[in-house]
Design a protein around this motif. Structure first.
Motif, PDB file in Angstrom:
ATOM      1  N   PHE A  53     -85.860  62.825 -17.609  1.00  0.00           N
ATOM      2  CA  PHE A  53     -85.865  63.320 -16.232  1.00  0.00           C
ATOM      3  C   PHE A  53     -85.603  64.819 -16.199  1.00  0.00           C
ATOM      4  N   LEU A  54     -84.616  65.263 -16.950  1.00  0.00           N
ATOM      5  CA  LEU A  54     -84.283  66.693 -16.947  1.00  0.00           C
ATOM      6  C   LEU A  54     -85.455  67.549 -17.414  1.00  0.00           C
ATOM      7  N   ILE A  55     -86.138  67.118 -18.461  1.00  0.00           N
ATOM      8  CA  ILE A  55     -87.231  67.923 -19.017  1.00  0.00           C
ATOM      9  C   ILE A  55     -88.594  67.495 -18.466  1.00  0.00           C
ATOM     10  N   TRP A  56     -88.591  66.577 -17.522  1.00  0.00           N
ATOM     11  CA  TRP A  56     -89.802  66.095 -16.832  1.00  0.00           C
ATOM     12  C   TRP A  56     -90.833  65.591 -17.844  1.00  0.00           C
ATOM     13  N   ASN A  57     -90.343  64.756 -18.765  1.00  0.00           N
ATOM     14  CA  ASN A  57     -91.209  64.153 -19.777  1.00  0.00           C
ATOM     15  C   ASN A  57     -91.821  62.886 -19.201  1.00  0.00           C
ATOM     16  N   ARG A  58     -93.107  62.935 -18.958  1.00  0.00           N
ATOM     17  CA  ARG A  58     -93.790  61.816 -18.307  1.00  0.00           C
ATOM     18  C   ARG A  58     -94.474  60.891 -19.311  1.00  0.00           C
ATOM     19  N   ASP A  77     -91.235  63.309 -30.045  1.00  0.00           N
ATOM     20  CA  ASP A  77     -92.469  63.663 -29.340  1.00  0.00           C
ATOM     21  C   ASP A  77     -92.230  64.018 -27.872  1.00  0.00           C
ATOM     22  N   HIS A  78     -91.875  65.267 -27.664  1.00  0.00           N
ATOM     23  CA  HIS A  78     -91.659  65.779 -26.313  1.00  0.00           C
ATOM     24  C   HIS A  78     -92.768  66.738 -25.914  1.00  0.00           C
ATOM     25  N   GLY A  79     -93.972  66.471 -26.415  1.00  0.00           N
ATOM     26  CA  GLY A  79     -95.114  67.353 -26.181  1.00  0.00           C
ATOM     27  C   GLY A  79     -95.543  67.463 -24.735  1.00  0.00           C
ATOM     28  N   ASN A  80     -95.184  66.497 -23.916  1.00  0.00           N
ATOM     29  CA  ASN A  80     -95.545  66.556 -22.492  1.00  0.00           C
ATOM     30  C   ASN A  80     -94.357  66.914 -21.612  1.00  0.00           C
ATOM     31  N   ALA A  81     -93.321  67.469 -22.207  1.00  0.00           N
ATOM     32  CA  ALA A  81     -92.146  67.874 -21.433  1.00  0.00           C
ATOM     33  C   ALA A  81     -92.380  69.229 -20.781  1.00  0.00           C
ATOM     34  N   PHE A  82     -91.583  69.509 -19.779  1.00  0.00           N
ATOM     35  CA  PHE A  82     -91.602  70.791 -19.060  1.00  0.00           C
ATOM     36  C   PHE A  82     -92.956  71.076 -18.414  1.00  0.00           C
ATOM     37  N   THR A  83     -93.686  70.032 -18.126  1.00  0.00           N
ATOM     38  CA  THR A  83     -94.960  70.215 -17.454  1.00  0.00           C
ATOM     39  C   THR A  83     -94.714  70.684 -16.027  1.00  0.00           C
ATOM     40  N   ASN A  84     -95.675  71.378 -15.473  1.00  0.00           N
ATOM     41  CA  ASN A  84     -95.527  71.779 -14.071  1.00  0.00           C
ATOM     42  C   ASN A  84     -96.193  70.774 -13.136  1.00  0.00           C
ATOM     43  N   ALA A  85     -96.645  69.650 -13.706  1.00  0.00           N
ATOM     44  CA  ALA A  85     -97.232  68.601 -12.868  1.00  0.00           C
ATOM     45  C   ALA A  85     -96.148  68.023 -11.978  1.00  0.00           C
ATOM     46  N   GLN A  86     -96.331  68.162 -10.695  1.00  0.00           N
ATOM     47  CA  GLN A  86     -95.279  67.735  -9.780  1.00  0.00           C
ATOM     48  C   GLN A  86     -95.386  66.271  -9.390  1.00  0.00           C
ATOM     49  N   ILE A  87     -96.453  65.628  -9.776  1.00  0.00           N
ATOM     50  CA  ILE A  87     -96.573  64.187  -9.561  1.00  0.00           C
ATOM     51  C   ILE A  87     -96.128  63.510 -10.844  1.00  0.00           C
ATOM     52  N   PHE A  88     -95.216  62.573 -10.725  1.00  0.00           N
ATOM     53  CA  PHE A  88     -94.698  61.897 -11.907  1.00  0.00           C
ATOM     54  C   PHE A  88     -95.586  60.704 -12.219  1.00  0.00           C
ATOM     55  N   ASN A  89     -96.842  60.989 -12.595  1.00  0.00           N
ATOM     56  CA  ASN A  89     -97.743  59.928 -13.038  1.00  0.00           C
ATOM     57  C   ASN A  89     -97.286  59.460 -14.394  1.00  0.00           C
ATOM     58  N   ILE A 131     -88.771  77.253 -15.260  1.00  0.00           N
ATOM     59  CA  ILE A 131     -88.417  76.001 -15.935  1.00  0.00           C
ATOM     60  C   ILE A 131     -86.913  75.776 -15.849  1.00  0.00           C
ATOM     61  N   LEU A 132     -86.138  76.818 -16.111  1.00  0.00           N
ATOM     62  CA  LEU A 132     -84.685  76.700 -16.022  1.00  0.00           C
ATOM     63  C   LEU A 132     -84.266  76.307 -14.607  1.00  0.00           C
ATOM     64  N   LYS A 133     -84.870  76.922 -13.615  1.00  0.00           N
ATOM     65  CA  LYS A 133     -84.544  76.595 -12.226  1.00  0.00           C
ATOM     66  C   LYS A 133     -84.857  75.134 -11.918  1.00  0.00           C
ATOM     67  N   SER A 134     -85.981  74.625 -12.433  1.00  0.00           N
ATOM     68  CA  SER A 134     -86.356  73.225 -12.195  1.00  0.00           C
ATOM     69  C   SER A 134     -85.398  72.264 -12.890  1.00  0.00           C
ATOM     70  N   VAL A 135     -85.035  72.559 -14.131  1.00  0.00           N
ATOM     71  CA  VAL A 135     -84.096  71.693 -14.859  1.00  0.00           C
ATOM     72  C   VAL A 135     -82.747  71.675 -14.138  1.00  0.00           C
ATOM     73  N   LYS A 136     -82.288  72.827 -13.664  1.00  0.00           N
ATOM     74  CA  LYS A 136     -81.028  72.886 -12.925  1.00  0.00           C
ATOM     75  C   LYS A 136     -81.111  72.052 -11.643  1.00  0.00           C
TER      76      LYS A 136
END
Length: 162
Positions: A53-58, A77-89, A131-136
């Motif tokens: 959730f913190l790193i937005w790994n979908r 495998d955190h290759g899809n982390a920190f994406t800017n995709a705002q939909i949590f598909n 990214i830091l702002k989003s994680v916070k």
């Protein structure tokens, strides 16, 4: 590492032929979650859920976390982390975090101890980086609600997380 969860192997950033990437310590004596036939450690699972959730790994699915014979989790495998995709598909086969569970007290303590300086250092980015702002924002949401949001809530209220 900054949260003290101990579920991610040592990982370092690398640049090879001008392509940024990472290298992660190889984990032995584990199998993928899809191969594991025992009971998975629930505390480790909740830690992985918090991290995702913190790193937005979908893209957390049974092939990108490993399990020891004792049920302990190692998240890889955190290759899809920190994406800017705002939909949590959630891609087919990925863990579908559909339940809104209470966050265990020890994880809340780890979140409280994850201050802005630790976050900034762990992410190796400037304090005004988006990214830091989003994680916070996501950390603060978990601390305030004390509940893991489910996928539908995350999608309906995505502006809270970016």
């Amino acid at each position: 590492k900054a949260m003290g969860f101990g579920i991610v192997p040592t990982t370092v950033l690398r640049n090879h032929n001008n392509i940024d990437g990472s290298a992660q310590k190889f984990v032995t004596n584990h199998v993928t979650a899809s191969e594991f036939k025992g009971k998975i450690n629930n505390e480790d699972f909740q830690k992985m859920r918090t991290l995702d959730f913190l790193i937005w790994n979908r893209d957390r699915h049974p092939e990108n976390y490993l399990v020891s014979k004792y049920g302990r989790i190692t998240a890889i495998d955190h290759g899809n982390a920190f994406t800017n995709a705002q939909i949590f598909n959630v891609p087919k086969g990925a863990l579908n975090y559909t339940r809104s569970d209470n966050i265990p007290k020890n994880i809340l303590t780890s979140l409280r101890n994850l201050d802005d300086e630790k976050l900034k250092s762990a992410l190796s980015i400037s304090s005004n980086h988006k990214i830091l702002k989003s994680v916070k924002k996501r950390r603060d949401f978990l601390l305030k609600s004390e509940v893991f949001p489910n996928k539908n809530y995350m999608n309906e209220n995505r502006k809270l997380f970016f």
